[in-house]
Scaffold this motif. Structure first.
Motif, short mmCIF file in Angstrom:
data_model
loop_
_atom_site.label_atom_id
_atom_site.label_comp_id
_atom_site.label_asym_id
_atom_site.label_seq_id
_atom_site.Cartn_x
_atom_site.Cartn_y
_atom_site.Cartn_z
N ALA A 181 0.84 -1.20 0.00
CA ALA A 181 0.00 0.00 0.00
C ALA A 181 0.87 1.25 0.00
O ALA A 181 0.57 2.23 -0.69
N GLN A 182 1.97 1.22 0.74
CA GLN A 182 2.88 2.37 0.79
C GLN A 182 3.50 2.61 -0.59
O GLN A 182 3.59 3.75 -1.04
N GLN A 183 3.92 1.54 -1.26
CA GLN A 183 4.49 1.70 -2.60
C GLN A 183 3.45 2.24 -3.57
O GLN A 183 3.76 3.07 -4.43
N MET A 184 2.19 1.77 -3.45
CA MET A 184 1.11 2.29 -4.30
C MET A 184 0.93 3.78 -4.06
O MET A 184 0.74 4.55 -5.01
N ASP A 185 0.97 4.20 -2.80
CA ASP A 185 0.84 5.63 -2.48
C ASP A 185 1.99 6.43 -3.10
O ASP A 185 1.79 7.54 -3.61
N GLU A 186 3.22 5.88 -3.04
CA GLU A 186 4.38 6.55 -3.63
C GLU A 186 4.22 6.66 -5.14
O GLU A 186 4.52 7.71 -5.73
N GLN B 64 1.36 6.68 -6.79
CA GLN B 64 0.29 7.66 -7.03
C GLN B 64 0.80 9.08 -6.85
O GLN B 64 0.46 9.98 -7.62
N ALA B 65 1.64 9.31 -5.84
CA ALA B 65 2.19 10.64 -5.61
C ALA B 65 3.05 11.09 -6.79
O ALA B 65 2.99 12.26 -7.19
N ASP C 248 0.67 11.99 -9.63
CA ASP C 248 0.04 13.28 -9.35
C ASP C 248 1.02 14.43 -9.61
O ASP C 248 0.64 15.46 -10.16
#
Length: 129
Positions: free
Chosen positions: A111-116, A118-119, A122
């Protein structure tokens, strides 16, 4: 080492650079030991000497042997290799490469890698506005 130099590396030279990145530095014997289907010691030495001439690797003498290390930064080499991979296998489309990676590795991405990821997406979207 320039990006053009990295693009002109042979398959074996790229393998040697990757080994040197993994090891930090290494002798001819060290490199040979890590090569798949390794050529002879003298062939590896000749490859390394050619890479020195091309300014792809540097060397230092340590006792009776030479120790080689990459000149380029790992990130620069990785970017060049990735561009070549995208051009070769994904018809030059970074989006297709990302989609393939995410599809193949969906269970291995935290999940953390997915957030990175996505960031970064963006940030690219915001820079293109």
């Amino acid at each position: 080492m320039t990006k053009d130099t990295l693009k002109q590396m042979s398959r074996r030279e790229r393998q040697i650079i990757e080994i040197l990145f993994q090891l930090g530095s290494g002798s001819v014997a060290d490199v040979q030991a890590h090569l798949d289907q390794a050529p002879s010691y003298s062939s590896v030495r000749a490859l390394l000497n050619r890479m020195v001439e091309k300014k792809q690797v540097a060397y230092q003498r340590q006792g009776n042997k030479y120790v080689y290390s990459p000149i380029t930064e790992r990130e620069e080499a990785a970017q060049t290799a990735l561009k070549k991979l995208i051009n070769t296998f994904f018809n030059g489309s970074p989006g297709a490469a990302v989609a393939a990676l995410l599809g193949a590795e969906k269970d291995a991405i935290s999940a953390q890698q997915m957030d990175e990821i996505q960031a970064k997406i963006d940030a690219i979207k915001n820079n293109n506005k």
